[in-house]
Design a protein around this motif. Structure first.
Motif, PDB file in Angstrom:
ATOM      1  N   ILE A   5       9.462  16.094  -0.878  1.00 44.72           N
ATOM      2  CA  ILE A   5       9.125  17.396  -0.272  1.00 44.72           C
ATOM      3  C   ILE A   5       7.733  17.315   0.343  1.00 44.72           C
ATOM      4  O   ILE A   5       7.470  17.839   1.420  1.00 44.72           O
ATOM      5  N   ARG A   6       6.861  16.617  -0.375  1.00 50.01           N
ATOM      6  CA  ARG A   6       5.477  16.503   0.070  1.00 50.01           C
ATOM      7  C   ARG A   6       5.390  15.876   1.462  1.00 50.01           C
ATOM      8  O   ARG A   6       4.769  16.418   2.386  1.00 50.01           O
ATOM      9  N   VAL A   7       6.063  14.733   1.627  1.00 46.72           N
ATOM     10  CA  VAL A   7       6.040  14.045   2.918  1.00 46.72           C
ATOM     11  C   VAL A   7       6.747  14.898   3.973  1.00 46.72           C
ATOM     12  O   VAL A   7       6.292  15.014   5.117  1.00 46.72           O
ATOM     13  N   ARG A   8       7.853  15.532   3.548  1.00 47.38           N
ATOM     14  CA  ARG A   8       8.594  16.364   4.489  1.00 47.38           C
ATOM     15  C   ARG A   8       7.723  17.498   5.024  1.00 47.38           C
ATOM     16  O   ARG A   8       7.700  17.778   6.211  1.00 47.38           O
ATOM     17  N   LEU A   9       6.982  18.143   4.101  1.00 42.48           N
ATOM     18  CA  LEU A   9       6.107  19.244   4.510  1.00 42.48           C
ATOM     19  C   LEU A   9       5.066  18.754   5.496  1.00 42.48           C
ATOM     20  O   LEU A   9       4.819  19.370   6.535  1.00 42.48           O
ATOM     21  N   ALA A  10       4.450  17.596   5.166  1.00 41.57           N
ATOM     22  CA  ALA A  10       3.408  17.050   6.028  1.00 41.57           C
ATOM     23  C   ALA A  10       3.975  16.754   7.412  1.00 41.57           C
ATOM     24  O   ALA A  10       3.369  17.091   8.440  1.00 41.57           O
ATOM     25  N   LEU A  11       5.188  16.172   7.441  1.00 39.16           N
ATOM     26  CA  LEU A  11       5.801  15.832   8.732  1.00 39.16           C
ATOM     27  C   LEU A  11       6.138  17.088   9.524  1.00 39.16           C
ATOM     28  O   LEU A  11       5.914  17.144  10.741  1.00 39.16           O
ATOM     29  N   VAL A  12       6.652  18.112   8.821  1.00 36.34           N
ATOM     30  CA  VAL A  12       7.015  19.354   9.518  1.00 36.34           C
ATOM     31  C   VAL A  12       5.772  20.001  10.120  1.00 36.34           C
ATOM     32  O   VAL A  12       5.759  20.394  11.289  1.00 36.34           O
ATOM     33  N   TYR A  13       4.694  20.060   9.319  1.00 39.63           N
ATOM     34  CA  TYR A  13       3.451  20.656   9.832  1.00 39.63           C
ATOM     35  C   TYR A  13       2.964  19.888  11.056  1.00 39.63           C
ATOM     36  O   TYR A  13       2.599  20.478  12.076  1.00 39.63           O
ATOM     37  N   ALA A  14       2.950  18.561  10.935  1.00 43.11           N
ATOM     38  CA  ALA A  14       2.465  17.735  12.042  1.00 43.11           C
ATOM     39  C   ALA A  14       3.339  17.947  13.279  1.00 43.11           C
ATOM     40  O   ALA A  14       2.826  18.078  14.399  1.00 43.11           O
ATOM     41  N   ALA A  15       4.670  18.015  13.071  1.00 46.89           N
ATOM     42  CA  ALA A  15       5.582  18.187  14.211  1.00 46.89           C
ATOM     43  C   ALA A  15       5.359  19.547  14.869  1.00 46.89           C
ATOM     44  O   ALA A  15       5.292  19.641  16.100  1.00 46.89           O
ATOM     45  N   VAL A  16       5.226  20.590  14.033  1.00 41.04           N
ATOM     46  CA  VAL A  16       5.024  21.944  14.588  1.00 41.04           C
ATOM     47  C   VAL A  16       3.721  21.976  15.380  1.00 41.04           C
ATOM     48  O   VAL A  16       3.665  22.473  16.509  1.00 41.04           O
ATOM     49  N   LEU A  17       2.685  21.381  14.789  1.00 36.36           N
ATOM     50  CA  LEU A  17       1.394  21.387  15.474  1.00 36.36           C
ATOM     51  C   LEU A  17       1.463  20.582  16.776  1.00 36.36           C
ATOM     52  O   LEU A  17       0.857  20.953  17.779  1.00 36.36           O
ATOM     53  N   SER A  18       2.219  19.469  16.778  1.00 35.80           N
ATOM     54  CA  SER A  18       2.348  18.663  18.001  1.00 35.80           C
ATOM     55  C   SER A  18       2.946  19.512  19.116  1.00 35.80           C
ATOM     56  O   SER A  18       2.471  19.476  20.258  1.00 35.80           O
ATOM     57  N   VAL A  19       3.999  20.262  18.778  1.00 38.92           N
ATOM     58  CA  VAL A  19       4.644  21.104  19.797  1.00 38.92           C
ATOM     59  C   VAL A  19       3.640  22.133  20.319  1.00 38.92           C
ATOM     60  O   VAL A  19       3.517  22.337  21.538  1.00 38.92           O
ATOM     61  N   ILE A  20       2.883  22.745  19.371  1.00 37.83           N
ATOM     62  CA  ILE A  20       1.904  23.761  19.788  1.00 37.83           C
ATOM     63  C   ILE A  20       0.850  23.137  20.692  1.00 37.83           C
ATOM     64  O   ILE A  20       0.522  23.671  21.762  1.00 37.83           O
TER      65      ILE A  20
END
Ligand code: ADP
Length: 476
Positions: A5-20
């Motif tokens: 979950i930890r890695v998943r959360l980090a990846l999701v945050y990074a992906a969302v921020l990349s799009v932004i």
């Protein structure tokens, strides 16, 4: 293995921020680009107007008429000026113009000669130049064109720097967001790892007394605190269920051992003893039989108790409690044996419940009342209705219960006077079965008793409906 979950959360945050960052970067780029084009267009148009104002007026523009004009002071690095005559031929240009003439777009020059000012972007030896064509009018005629060009070099440089800064800053922000969310998720999820470890340890050791350390009071804490609280509550209930199950098994084996010993003892006695008097034989057999029957009842009670435990499904339906008790009363009259068994009222009150189980509650109370009331005594049954609840009452004038026993009579295997009860064949399970059934129906059961002066058991059950109580006093 699944991604944590930890890695998943980090990846999701990074992906969302990349799009932004990407959307933001593109919007910023387009806005700056448009601003720069506007700026460039304004500056070339302004200069063109200045130059036009400074040119000598006349019908014709020629190289000679321009010889006196110095347009260099108008220019600046990256800014070029060129004058075309009425045929579109260049007759003057600023000194800084390295390629001598500004790259011309024939169509735009033609338009300018027709009196239409135009902008276009030209490519001059690898360098992009924004060009403005301003028609020079004299007496309603276009006598020439002022061309002002401005290199896009600065402009391209600014945009390149902007892209670089956005990419670098955005990239850093994305990496940082990923790392921070990884760290925060790690901290937040650490208690979950504790819970997992504790659950595993408990599964291995069956040590239900273990508890998690609660960081904050769960109700006020975050989701993980509440999970820990719920986990501890579950452990407490497991512990109590586990303990009560062990106690129950121990009690049950203990209770079964006594009659079994008597049966076995009597049977061995019968086998060994030759030439026994028929009466002695009879007695030993009777004894064994009585104990075997008692054991049978005990096993029956244990079975009932197991059935009333939460795991067993209740067969819920509307039950006319008055009718159930009336039927039971009629069946029991034969066993009254010198005691008065009276049904004082049987109200038509309906409860939502399991008919057989509710009948068992009434049976337990009635059996006890008869069992602990000597001949000549009186047992009263009634079914009534009060405050939206059905009330079943079984009162007797029997031996009553000692005050010190009163709080315990609903406990499993509890018998107020063990010797007395055992003679009567009581297992000490009847009332605990009754209570368990009543509680599963969301009702309550209470006892009032004075030693030597009889007892009264009252059961309250949520009622579905009730008619005006039908008062029936029946005595036999
Ligand atoms: P038992 O099978 O021994 O009757 P119960 O659980 O039904 O077991 O009752 C527990 C104890 O409560 C009994 O042993 C008895 O001492 C006491 N008790 C229950 N009902 C009555 C009553 N109506 N009058 C006097 N004592 C009672």
């Amino acid at each position: 293995m699944a991604i944590s979950i930890r890695v998943r959360l980090a990846l999701v945050y990074a992906a969302v921020l990349s799009v932004i960052v990407l959307i933001f970067g593109v919007l910023l780029y387009v806005a700056v680009q448009q601003y720069l084009v506007r700026q460039t267009d304004e500056s070339v148009a302004r200069l063109a107007r200045h130059v036009a104002a400074a040119l000598p007026a006349g019908d014709q523009l020629s190289a000679e008429s321009m010889s006196m004009v110095d347009i260099d002071p108008f220019t600046s690095p990256g800014m070029h000026v060129q004058i075309l005559d009425g045929t579109g031929q260049p007759i003057l240009h600023s000194a800084g113009l390295s390629i001598r003439t500004l790259p011309a777009s024939d169509a735009d020059v033609r338009l300018a000669l027709l009196g239409v000012a135009t902008f276009y972007t030209a490519d001059a030896g690898g360098q992009r130049i924004r060009v403005y064509n301003l028609p020079l009018e004299h007496g309603g005629k276009t006598v020439g064109v002022v061309q002002v060009g401005k290199s896009y070099l600065d402009y391209d440089l600014t945009l390149a720097q902007l892209s670089q800064a956005t990419a670098l800053g955005g990239g850093l922000a994305i990496v940082l967001a990923g790392l921070i969310s990884w760290a925060v998720a790690g901290r937040a999820l650490r208690p979950v790892a504790d819970i997992t470890a504790t659950a595993r340890a408990i599964a291995l050791s069956q040590g239900f007394s273990r508890r998690l350390v609660e960081r904050r009071n769960g109700e006020r804490g975050d989701e993980v605190d509440r999970l820990a609280l719920a986990f501890n509550e579950m452990l407490a209930s497991l512990e109590s269920a586990y303990k009560s199950q062990r106690r129950f098994v121990a009690d049950a084996s203990h209770e079964l051992r006594a009659p079994l010993t008597t049966v076995v003892g009597n049977l061995e006695f019968l086998r060994k003893a030759d030439g026994l008097a028929p009466q002695e034989r009879e007695e030993a057999l009777d004894d064994a039989l009585a104990e075997a029957r008692r054991m049978g009842r005990l096993v029956g009670d244990l079975l009932s108790l197991a059935r009333t435990d939460a795991s067993q499904r209740l067969n819920m339906e509307p039950v006319a409690l008055g009718q159930v008790v009336r039927d039971l009363w009629e069946e029991t009259l034969l066993r009254a044996d010198g005691r008065q068994l009276v049904l004082t009222s049987a109200a038509e009150v309906t409860v939502w419940g399991d008919r057989d189980q509710l009948k068992q509650v009434a049976l337990v109370l009635m059996d006890n009342a008869l069992k602990y009331t000597p001949a000549g005594g009186r047992v009263e049954l009634s079914v009534g209705w009060a405050d939206g609840r059905a009330v079943l009452r079984v009162a007797d004038t029997g031996i009553g219960i000692e005050p010190e026993d009163l709080p315990h009579v609903f406990e499993r295997f509890y018998r107020a006077d063990k010797a007395r009860s055992r003679d009567d064949g009581g297992s000490g399970l009847g009332l605990s079965i009754a209570r368990s059934i009543v509680e599963r129906h969301h009702g309550t059961i209470e006892v009032q008793s004075t030693s030597g002066n009889g007892s009264a058991f009252t059961v309250h059950l949520p009622a579905l409906a009730a008619a005006v109580p039908e008062s029936t006093v029946a005595t036999r």
